[in-house]
Motif scaffolding. Structure first.
Motif, PDB file in Angstrom:
ATOM      1  N   ARG A 120      -4.709  20.420   0.741  1.00  0.00           N
ATOM      2  CA  ARG A 120      -4.341  20.394  -0.407  1.00  0.00           C
ATOM      3  C   ARG A 120      -4.089  19.237  -1.218  1.00  0.00           C
ATOM      4  N   THR A 162     -11.834  24.937   8.799  1.00  0.00           N
ATOM      5  CA  THR A 162     -11.812  24.527   7.424  1.00  0.00           C
ATOM      6  C   THR A 162     -12.655  23.231   7.454  1.00  0.00           C
ATOM      7  N   CYS A 165     -15.783  24.231   5.846  1.00  0.00           N
ATOM      8  CA  CYS A 165     -16.310  24.765   4.375  1.00  0.00           C
ATOM      9  C   CYS A 165     -15.146  24.033   3.048  1.00  0.00           C
ATOM     10  N   LEU A 166     -13.957  22.947   3.539  1.00  0.00           N
ATOM     11  CA  LEU A 166     -13.616  21.698   2.653  1.00  0.00           C
ATOM     12  C   LEU A 166     -14.928  20.725   2.687  1.00  0.00           C
ATOM     13  N   ARG A 168     -17.613  20.921   1.899  1.00  0.00           N
ATOM     14  CA  ARG A 168     -18.910  21.225   0.638  1.00  0.00           C
ATOM     15  C   ARG A 168     -17.534  21.382  -0.402  1.00  0.00           C
ATOM     16  N   GLU A 169     -17.139  21.536  -0.622  1.00  0.00           N
ATOM     17  CA  GLU A 169     -16.424  22.031  -1.253  1.00  0.00           C
ATOM     18  C   GLU A 169     -16.003  20.365  -2.471  1.00  0.00           C
ATOM     19  N   VAL A 170     -16.143  19.054  -1.762  1.00  0.00           N
ATOM     20  CA  VAL A 170     -15.632  18.129  -2.005  1.00  0.00           C
ATOM     21  C   VAL A 170     -16.353  16.808  -1.991  1.00  0.00           C
ATOM     22  N   ARG A 172     -18.818  16.215  -3.620  1.00  0.00           N
ATOM     23  CA  ARG A 172     -19.856  15.893  -4.561  1.00  0.00           C
ATOM     24  C   ARG A 172     -18.253  14.562  -5.694  1.00  0.00           C
TER      25      ARG A 172
END
Ligand code: NAD
Length: 244
Positions: A120, A162, A165-166, A168-170, A172
């Motif tokens: 994080r 994790t 998922c992460l 995919r989140e970041v 971009r």
């Protein structure tokens, strides 16, 4: 800035796989911040051994308030972060039916909670730069059942989930998240195993030399570096063929 000079933070850098990662990253010219939790003497030894390219910082991954301060300290002293290696971890072998709440909480808190809190903070720093690479050290136990390792396996399987998922989140923001999945490696973590248990683990390997800390470190360095641009959300198994 040349990619090779950029700063990478490695948790648990004074021994075992973490130490090999610190040495590999400094060998290719990177500046490394590593964390230590129990021995400041060992941390000093690593700093000296790497010719001042690696810098030790104290961290207990269970300490909720420490993570943010750690990132502030590291970046104030060494500059902006380009990579994070979530390597530190704990393992205790206990059959689930006989296991305590304390063991379950401790392993999940250090391995999975620690990876969450560190990632994080790293993401917050990396989003500003629109670049970064995180490598999580998981375990073959996340994929293949080992009696006595429910908590450990759950924590490492959580790390793999994790990681995806992460990613995919970041993605971009130009930030990549990957995992390394080691098989059996001789370190302090495995030093309590009997010769018989080690022989059993080694019997399933295809390669006679097994896996060394250095083998893992080379893959981590690859995943941290731009040589692996285009790879994210993946887990690379380094197990001498155990899972083949
Ligand atoms: P190790 O016991 O030598 O190293 C573990 C590191 O984690 C140490 O530096 C220790 O100080 C740190 N650590 C433990 N608790 C901590 C806490 N509360 N806060 C901060 N740091 C803490 O073992 P290793 O084999 O080098 O393990 C490194 C990583 O590799 C771990 O995540 C482990 O689960 C993983 N792994 C190891 C093997 C193996 O066979 N050795 C196999 C698969 C995965």
């Amino acid at each position: 800035m040349e990619q090779a000079n950029q700063l990478v933070l490695v948790t648990g850098g004074t021994r075992g796989i973490g130490r090999a990662i610190v040495e590999e990253l400094t060998n290719v010219g990177r500046t490394v911040a590593f964390t230590w939790s129990s021995s400041s003497d060992l941390a000093e030894e690593v700093e000296q051994h790497t010719g001042g390219k690696a810098h030790g910082f104290h961290l207990d991954l269970r300490d909720r308030s420490r993570t943010k301060h750690l990132f502030d300290e590291v970046q104030a002293r060494l500059g902006e972060l380009s990579g994070l290696v979530n390597n530190a971890g704990v393992q205790r072998s206990e059959l689930l039916a006989l296991s305590s709440d304390e063991t379950w909480d401790h392993i999940l808190d250090v391995n999975l909670g620690g990876t969450f809190r560190m990632s994080r903070e790293a993401i917050r720093a990396m989003i500003r730069r629109r670049a970064g690479s995180i490598v999580n050290v998981a375990s073959l136990s996340a994929l293949h059942a080992v009696a006595g390792q429910s908590a450990y396996a759950a924590s490492k399987a959580g790390i793999l989930a994790t990681t995806r998922c992460l990613a995919r989140e970041v993605g971009r923001f130009g930030i990549r998240i990957n995992a390394v999945v080691p098989g059996f490696v001789e370190t302090d973590m495995t030093s309590g195993l009997s010769e018989e248990a080690i022989a059993q683990l080694r019997a399933s390997e295809c390669l006679p030399d097994g896996v060394t800390t250095n083998n893992i470190a080379k893959v981590v360095e690859f995943l941290i570096s731009d040589a692996s641009a285009g790879i994210t959300g993946q887990a690379i198994v380094v197990d001498a063929g155990t899972s083949a």
